[in-house]
Design an enzyme around this catalytic site. Structure first.
Site, mmCIF file in Angstrom:
data_model
loop_
_atom_site.group_PDB
_atom_site.id
_atom_site.type_symbol
_atom_site.label_atom_id
_atom_site.label_comp_id
_atom_site.label_asym_id
_atom_site.label_seq_id
_atom_site.Cartn_x
_atom_site.Cartn_y
_atom_site.Cartn_z
ATOM 1 N N LEU A 81 0.739 -1.168 -0.056
ATOM 2 C CA LEU A 81 0.064 -0.106 0.030
ATOM 3 C C LEU A 81 0.851 1.150 -0.078
ATOM 4 O O LEU A 81 1.836 1.740 0.904
ATOM 5 C CB LEU A 81 -1.012 -0.012 1.163
ATOM 6 C CG LEU A 81 -2.106 1.053 1.242
ATOM 7 C CD1 LEU A 81 -2.979 0.213 0.115
ATOM 8 C CD2 LEU A 81 -2.861 0.796 2.603
ATOM 9 N N ASP A 82 0.576 2.262 -0.784
ATOM 10 C CA ASP A 82 1.252 3.494 -0.961
ATOM 11 C C ASP A 82 2.787 3.488 -1.219
ATOM 12 O O ASP A 82 3.527 4.176 -1.018
ATOM 13 C CB ASP A 82 0.951 4.260 0.234
ATOM 14 C CG ASP A 82 -0.428 4.714 0.860
ATOM 15 O OD1 ASP A 82 -1.225 4.690 -0.300
ATOM 16 O OD2 ASP A 82 -0.611 4.878 1.902
ATOM 17 N N GLU A 83 3.149 2.178 -1.702
ATOM 18 C CA GLU A 83 4.557 1.860 -1.975
ATOM 19 C C GLU A 83 4.877 1.654 -3.560
ATOM 20 O O GLU A 83 5.765 1.376 -3.918
ATOM 21 C CB GLU A 83 5.016 0.626 -1.242
ATOM 22 C CG GLU A 83 5.181 0.655 0.409
ATOM 23 C CD GLU A 83 6.351 1.881 0.839
ATOM 24 O OE1 GLU A 83 7.066 2.015 0.057
ATOM 25 O OE2 GLU A 83 6.165 2.116 2.061
#
EC number: 3.5.1.10
Lengths: 289, 289, 289, 289
Positions: A233-235
């Site tokens: 996530l968000d990476e």
């Protein structure tokens, strides 16, 4: 109409280990088949053991009819020789895109409006939402709106429905402030890239409530990040980012309002560039030509 | 000469629980003593239980001579009534500043140049460095350069020497890419604010090697952050930040080069604003008027 | 809801020759009537013979009922003493706005969207256009759309119709890419401020076709300017401007597309600030608090 | 060291009528002689009757020794076939630059300092000034400083002296806030490009006193422009521009201070790009790769 969207315009995007002669071989091939190079961008991560990337846009009369042949030529003359991955697209063949949204309208409306004015080279196949709120806004643009509620209990079923809608029907999914986390199963199954807009300047303020976090930390700029979605996530690989100046006097509501402008601008650019085959994933980063 | 640097210009910076009548009381006092308000900025974190901050710059003939009296008036008429913290300064009485640097010259030189042009309302008392490299650059500006080597074994002794130099002699310490971590003891003892420049857009890329981290993460903007130093490394209140656009094609050396321009601009602004009494710390954040 | 839009919030905007005691007198009056200052901005063009401007936002319980009295107090205690021009407004009493547009939708839609989200403290009384194209877009927002064709022969009649619609009904006219020049007669008669968006960074590229001119001149940034309309075309006081980076590779169509984003952002900010009583005209320039 | 500055790196910059096969022919030639393309940028003003521009950077072992041969190959295989103008340079052979300055130091110092840290791929042959003020600043960098006073009576003599210094000795002249107008005679005779920094966002505020004009006009952004000098003052092809936000509260002195930061950044970028053979003049505009 953007010059790149005219008929007879082809795009060849390649990636291979860096070595001598790639540009020559590509441009020679294009010349041999009667094409004329319009733009050519390339990048190498390093001469020694580097990876080479190139995007070539060229004009080729009758490309629609000759596409198979060109594909085959590239395969035979380039791909084997250079251990090359490539894809060949027609500039006038827009990507088919599904947009996922929730209740917030600014990113969605910006995409719909830019699409209507001809600024985004894509077909919007559908808008999918876990809430009914944006239905009339979407239908007004003549686009299908599918309301598929998602909650803790029906998440698997909802994703199965999503997959049924998407499989083979779209080339890209855009999360325009879609407030649900996609499961690893969905990501593995969907088979097309997914672009998300995160409302912070990543990697700062990962996770929920980034404007509140930004307020608490007292930053002087807030930002937004468009990235490909991965299991982390968000990476995922960042496509585009931007920021706007704020002050101590701006409360979280004001940061959210300022941020909305950055979010829609950043997402629109990322989607446009993706649809123009300008973005190449490279590990956890991107090349943007 | 900036209008704020003329003689007879006073600055009153206050902080107190928000309540009715503060602006009136302050401006009335200034009127009563014959002053003329030049600029007045205020901010409240909230009407209910909020904290109020105000910076007032005013012209008062003979302020240098009358400063004691004004201080007393503020104490008696304002500070008690409003449970106010305040400080009163003369605009033509520059802060005495010590700059700490290591080998990198860009932030240091930018401060020295701006100071020489009269853009920074401060006196540079000394430059302290753990390396001798920048000595001739500094001396050329007529400023004392003190080379105090720091290594693992002599850190305590070096900091003792620093404190001896600084105590009572300076009003501000600026870390212009000083590559040593200051001990909690030093921070507790130094007794004046310390401004540091961090070469990333905090809170992203805390710690060492931010440009390498930025490259690895594939961000599309890099930044710099000027902040007050606290015991929590890279966590102090942010004064100023800025960013610059980069691309996949920029290697770490290029990011470092672009970043240097942002660093020096951000640090110079932060130092200027601090020296003009524009920055008020409020918990882990700042108000910048 | 922005804090400034709550009930019981008053705004007092004043202008007078600079002299001692203005801030004190204003804040004292507000304190005396039981108000609490929320923000106060002031600016003077110079201590000697300068002009002083101040915008004060304050909370006053029951302001709606007490407005007349407050108006009178300001008149008596301030206006006479300081030869002051002033206006007093209620933050929850939105400006009534007429938007004029032609065929281009980006500025108009941006205003309509922001208004719908509650970001613009105004009531949109009507949209007036010399073309029918945008009618359905506008009506969808529940806003009246008036199609008044304008050509060489009926210009006087059309303007008479405009004036009939506007007089006493609106507080502001916004030209959102309205492609007709307003006559001096209209400007004299309309009686309210008019904000226009010009698609260049004024004073560069005055007149028609600014993006073509920008292309021909080879500028590396293009911009947009929101300004008050005066008899001198493209010469009115500037409220807001912004720019965006372009390159040699962008053709006029691309400049126009990039420029549209700047235009709508700049116009929206200018309109918002005007509606919040933040903009004061001063000769051929503006003060923006 | 920038990768482009290493030995064995060649740059080929070409310009010719657009036609099929240029990229292929260039890259084939480079491949044939054993070179490896590092970056390749191209631009065409239009497929029909357009002008084509390309900058190719390539690695070629032993380029220093083989330069003549390569030059000849390009001449024979490319220049004739495509009616091409070209120049071939070695990346490790820096341009020889003369900087002209007057009393203002910010642009000059920025160039000298960037040059010292290895950011500008050029040799500074000399600094020429009509005032003696900056002599010690310049000499400190180990660079020759020539004071040649210019006034109404000796202008011709002064320019003759300039020409004597420059002819055959430099590849570029940079006017770093040089406050004298160069005569058409000088421009005709000097035989190398001249880059000037103008302290406004051209074409706004042509001529003297741009910051005063900006203040009078009430612009919300001020800028700077680096351009090639032609006989038409402030009308030469623009290389680079940038702007900074200002407010009504900034007086002319403050605009000048803010502007200085933009000027030095813009000039440094323009000079860097020129020295890297990135800038191609095309009529009254530039291509910047």
């Amino acid at each position: 109409m953007n010059s790149e969207q005219r008929p007879d315009i082809a795009r060849l995007v390649i990636s291979c280990p860096d070595q001598h002669g790639i540009v020559a071989a590509v441009s020679e091939l294009i010349f041999d088949i009667g094409g004329n190079i319009i733009t050519l961008d390339q990048y190498s991560t390093g001469v020694e053991n580097g990876q080479f990337f190139q995007r070539t846009v060229f004009h080729l009369p009758g490309f629609a009819q000759r596409r198979q042949t060109v594909q085959q030529e590239v395969e035979e003359r380039l791909a084997k020789r250079f251990s090359m991955e490539f894809h060949l697209t027609a500039a006038d063949e827009p990507k088919r895109v599904a947009i996922f949204a929730s209740k917030t309208d600014h990113c969605l409306l910006d995409l719909l409006w830019r699409h209507r004015r001809g600024d985004l080279p894509m077909d919007i196949s559908m808008v999918v939402s876990n809430h009914p709120d944006l239905e009339s806004d979407v239908r007004r643009f003549g686009i299908d709106f599918l309301h598929i509620p998602v909650d803790r209990d029906n998440k698997d079923a909802a994703e199965a429905e999503h997959l049924k809608l998407l499989r083979g029907k779209v080339d890209l999914v855009v999360l325009a402030r879609y407030m649900q986390i996609l499961s690893p199963y969905f990501l593995a199954e969907v088979g097309v890239p997914i672009i998300n807009i995160h409302h912070s300047f990543l990697p700062a303020f990962i996770g929920a409530g980034p404007y509140q976090k930004a307020k608490d930390r007292g930053v002087k700029l807030i930002g937004a990040t468009a990235h490909y979605v991965t299991e982390d996530l968000d990476e995922g690989p960042i496509i585009e980012q931007d920021v706007i100046r704020v002050s101590h006097a701006d409360d979280v509501a004001q940061l959210t309002r300022f941020g909305a402008d950055v979010e829609r601008a950043v997402l629109s650019r990322a989607v446009k560039w993706h649809c123009e085959d300008r973005v190449i994933r490279h590990g956890s980063t991107t090349i943007v030509f």
